[in-house]
Design a protein around this motif. Structure first.
Motif, PDB file in Angstrom:
ATOM      1  N   UNK A 147       0.777  -1.060  -0.020  1.00 27.78           N
ATOM      2  CA  UNK A 147       0.004   0.057   0.112  1.00 27.78           C
ATOM      3  C   UNK A 147       0.901   1.234   0.026  1.00 27.78           C
ATOM      4  N   UNK A 148       0.835   2.201  -1.197  1.00 31.53           N
ATOM      5  CA  UNK A 148       1.801   3.230  -1.243  1.00 31.53           C
ATOM      6  C   UNK A 148       0.847   4.485  -0.443  1.00 31.53           C
ATOM      7  N   UNK A 149       1.293   5.050   0.386  1.00 29.59           N
ATOM      8  CA  UNK A 149       1.063   6.242   1.002  1.00 29.59           C
ATOM      9  C   UNK A 149       1.915   7.090   1.123  1.00 29.59           C
ATOM     10  N   UNK A 150       1.983   8.272   0.063  1.00 31.98           N
ATOM     11  CA  UNK A 150       3.294   9.153  -0.072  1.00 31.98           C
ATOM     12  C   UNK A 150       2.887  10.390  -0.339  1.00 31.98           C
ATOM     13  N   UNK A 201      -1.676   4.367  -5.157  1.00 33.26           N
ATOM     14  CA  UNK A 201      -2.121   3.996  -3.771  1.00 33.26           C
ATOM     15  C   UNK A 201      -3.121   5.458  -3.300  1.00 33.26           C
ATOM     16  N   UNK A 202      -2.193   6.165  -2.238  1.00 30.54           N
ATOM     17  CA  UNK A 202      -2.812   7.370  -1.891  1.00 30.54           C
ATOM     18  C   UNK A 202      -1.766   8.367  -1.848  1.00 30.54           C
ATOM     19  N   UNK A 203      -2.061   9.619  -2.404  1.00 32.11           N
ATOM     20  CA  UNK A 203      -1.160  10.774  -2.320  1.00 32.11           C
ATOM     21  C   UNK A 203      -1.695  11.736  -1.222  1.00 32.11           C
ATOM     22  N   UNK A 204      -0.714  12.002  -0.591  1.00 32.63           N
ATOM     23  CA  UNK A 204      -1.166  12.842   0.754  1.00 32.63           C
ATOM     24  C   UNK A 204      -0.236  14.205   0.623  1.00 32.63           C
ATOM     25  N   UNK A 205      -1.311  15.130   0.892  1.00 29.24           N
ATOM     26  CA  UNK A 205      -0.883  16.607   0.992  1.00 29.24           C
ATOM     27  C   UNK A 205      -0.175  16.992   2.273  1.00 29.24           C
ATOM     28  N   UNK A 206       0.934  16.250   2.330  1.00 23.40           N
ATOM     29  CA  UNK A 206       1.511  16.471   3.572  1.00 23.40           C
ATOM     30  C   UNK A 206       3.115  15.872   3.801  1.00 23.40           C
ATOM     31  N   UNK A 207       3.463  15.673   4.694  1.00 26.25           N
ATOM     32  CA  UNK A 207       5.084  15.057   4.975  1.00 26.25           C
ATOM     33  C   UNK A 207       4.920  13.621   4.889  1.00 26.25           C
ATOM     34  N   UNK A 208       6.031  13.204   4.966  1.00 21.92           N
ATOM     35  CA  UNK A 208       6.492  11.742   5.191  1.00 21.92           C
ATOM     36  C   UNK A 208       5.869  11.208   6.420  1.00 21.92           C
ATOM     37  N   UNK A 209       6.149  11.992   7.519  1.00 23.67           N
ATOM     38  CA  UNK A 209       5.655  11.490   8.839  1.00 23.67           C
ATOM     39  C   UNK A 209       4.036  11.572   8.728  1.00 23.67           C
ATOM     40  N   UNK A 210       3.456  12.606   8.059  1.00 29.49           N
ATOM     41  CA  UNK A 210       1.945  12.673   8.006  1.00 29.49           C
ATOM     42  C   UNK A 210       1.637  11.350   7.400  1.00 29.49           C
ATOM     43  N   UNK A 211       2.344  10.865   6.232  1.00 31.74           N
ATOM     44  CA  UNK A 211       1.801   9.789   5.593  1.00 31.74           C
ATOM     45  C   UNK A 211       1.915   8.325   6.408  1.00 31.74           C
ATOM     46  N   UNK A 238      -2.631   4.853  11.004  1.00 37.81           N
ATOM     47  CA  UNK A 238      -3.592   5.238  11.872  1.00 37.81           C
ATOM     48  C   UNK A 238      -4.966   4.870  11.278  1.00 37.81           C
ATOM     49  N   UNK A 239      -4.920   4.814   9.924  1.00 39.07           N
ATOM     50  CA  UNK A 239      -6.401   4.606   9.334  1.00 39.07           C
ATOM     51  C   UNK A 239      -6.726   3.918   8.034  1.00 39.07           C
ATOM     52  N   UNK A 247      14.124   9.183   6.506  1.00 40.06           N
ATOM     53  CA  UNK A 247      14.488   8.467   7.747  1.00 40.06           C
ATOM     54  C   UNK A 247      13.352   8.740   8.667  1.00 40.06           C
ATOM     55  N   UNK A 248      12.679   9.921   8.681  1.00 41.18           N
ATOM     56  CA  UNK A 248      11.680  10.341   9.900  1.00 41.18           C
ATOM     57  C   UNK A 248      10.361   9.494   9.518  1.00 41.18           C
ATOM     58  N   UNK A 249      10.276   9.142   8.444  1.00 41.40           N
ATOM     59  CA  UNK A 249       9.038   8.312   8.098  1.00 41.40           C
ATOM     60  C   UNK A 249       9.264   7.004   8.728  1.00 41.40           C
ATOM     61  N   UNK A 250      10.474   6.281   8.879  1.00 39.43           N
ATOM     62  CA  UNK A 250      10.866   5.139   9.401  1.00 39.43           C
ATOM     63  C   UNK A 250      10.797   5.401  10.938  1.00 39.43           C
ATOM     64  N   UNK A 251      11.273   6.244  11.288  1.00 39.73           N
ATOM     65  CA  UNK A 251      11.066   6.726  12.635  1.00 39.73           C
ATOM     66  C   UNK A 251       9.705   6.716  13.185  1.00 39.73           C
ATOM     67  N   UNK A 252       8.916   7.612  12.497  1.00 40.79           N
ATOM     68  CA  UNK A 252       7.281   7.684  12.904  1.00 40.79           C
ATOM     69  C   UNK A 252       6.860   6.147  12.993  1.00 40.79           C
ATOM     70  N   UNK A 253       7.161   5.264  12.034  1.00 37.75           N
ATOM     71  CA  UNK A 253       6.696   3.890  12.288  1.00 37.75           C
ATOM     72  C   UNK A 253       6.619   3.238  13.474  1.00 37.75           C
ATOM     73  N   UNK A 254       8.115   3.435  13.974  1.00 37.43           N
ATOM     74  CA  UNK A 254       8.491   2.707  14.957  1.00 37.43           C
ATOM     75  C   UNK A 254       7.582   2.883  16.559  1.00 37.43           C
ATOM     76  N   UNK A 255       7.144   4.266  16.490  1.00 37.81           N
ATOM     77  CA  UNK A 255       6.062   4.786  17.684  1.00 37.81           C
ATOM     78  C   UNK A 255       4.981   4.047  17.511  1.00 37.81           C
ATOM     79  N   UNK A 256       4.583   3.502  16.195  1.00 33.44           N
ATOM     80  CA  UNK A 256       3.363   2.563  16.036  1.00 33.44           C
ATOM     81  C   UNK A 256       3.737   1.243  16.436  1.00 33.44           C
ATOM     82  N   UNK A 257       4.926   0.988  16.762  1.00 31.93           N
ATOM     83  CA  UNK A 257       5.653  -0.465  16.918  1.00 31.93           C
ATOM     84  C   UNK A 257       5.474  -1.375  15.844  1.00 31.93           C
ATOM     85  N   UNK A 258       5.764  -0.659  14.602  1.00 28.18           N
ATOM     86  CA  UNK A 258       5.791  -1.154  13.320  1.00 28.18           C
ATOM     87  C   UNK A 258       7.269  -1.259  12.984  1.00 28.18           C
TER      88      UNK A 258
END
Length: 264
Positions: free
Chosen positions: A30-33, A57-67, A73-74, A103-114
């Protein structure tokens, strides 16, 4: 395997598309970028974002962390792994860890325990303008090969029992080690070569390390991520996301004296 794929170069980037194609052979992707380039935004997070469907997939008007927050999240909360990349341009050294959107996208994922893997492509060049340069699909070949190898093996091998995420940097194929493409487990370099110079009415920042890397003459020791990539190997740095704390007597003593003087 279910994978959330994101990046910071934007959903239309070549690096994301080649990884989407390759990872589809390993599981559901699933692409969320980001809808647009969001390079070097770090872990900037928006209050809300617009999400639109895209052929990938999904295009987000935001940052990698937002993605990542949108995805975990949903949009696709039950994925097994987050992959961020492939970024056009290397993300090497301690000082880029908090700056890089990849890298920040990867870091954000870890707080979801992923668990997560951030992947970047090293393109040598002394004065290369990454806003103007467009890497070809063929230049991502080694990065794709390394990513699929890690995605296919890391979860079952117990890698993420010790690391929260992996920071991967791969050379372009023509710079790979000629004897055999190899992968080195590394640590982020602590060499810092940022500088600032006055030019007319502005102060211009320059990272001198790129010129040194292009010449193959860098001050980084063996075992570092930057040294491995310059030597033509894929660098894999196993990292943890939460900030560490180190309690020590000096700060304890200082804290204990708080309030000893006159109150405000």
């Amino acid at each position: 395997m279910d994978v959330l794929l994101t990046n910071d170069d934007g959903i239309e980037s070549t690096g994301l598309r080649v990884l989407a194609d390759a990872l589809a052979d390993l599981g559901e992707v699933t692409v969320v970028a980001p809808a647009e380039d969001q390079s070097a935004v770090g872990r900037t997070l928006s209050k809300q974002v617009t999400v639109t469907e895209h052929d990938l997939g999904y295009a987000v008007e935001g940052t990698p962390a937002d993605c990542v927050v949108c995805g975990l999240g949903t949009l696709c909360p039950d994925v097994d792994l987050v992959v961020s990349g492939c970024n056009q341009g290397a993300n090497l050294g301690e000082y880029v860890l908090g700056r890089s959107g990849t890298i920040s996208a990867a870091v954000e994922a870890t707080f979801f325990e992923t668990p997560a893997i951030a992947v970047s492509l090293y393109i040598p060049g002394r004065d290369l303008d990454f806003h103007e340069y467009a890497a070809r699909e063929s230049e991502y070949a080694e990065a794709v090969r390394a990513t699929t190898h890690l995605v296919d093996g890391a979860l079952d091998s117990g890698v993420f029992e010790e690391a929260d995420y992996l920071n991967v940097n791969a050379p372009i194929p023509e710079r790979c080690n000629e004897s055999a493409p190899s992968m080195a487990v590394t640590h982020p370099s602590d060499v810092y070569e940022m500088g600032a110079e006055h030019e007319d009415d502005a102060v211009v920042f320059r990272d001198r390390i790129w010129g040194l890397m292009a010449d193959g003459d860098i001050p980084d020791p063996g075992g570092s991520d930057r040294r491995a990539v310059v030597e033509g190997r894929v660098s894999v740095s196993p990292l943890t996301a939460p900030h560490t704390t180190h309690r020590h007597d000096a700060l304890d003593s200082l804290a204990e004296t708080y309030g000893d003087g006159d109150p405000v």
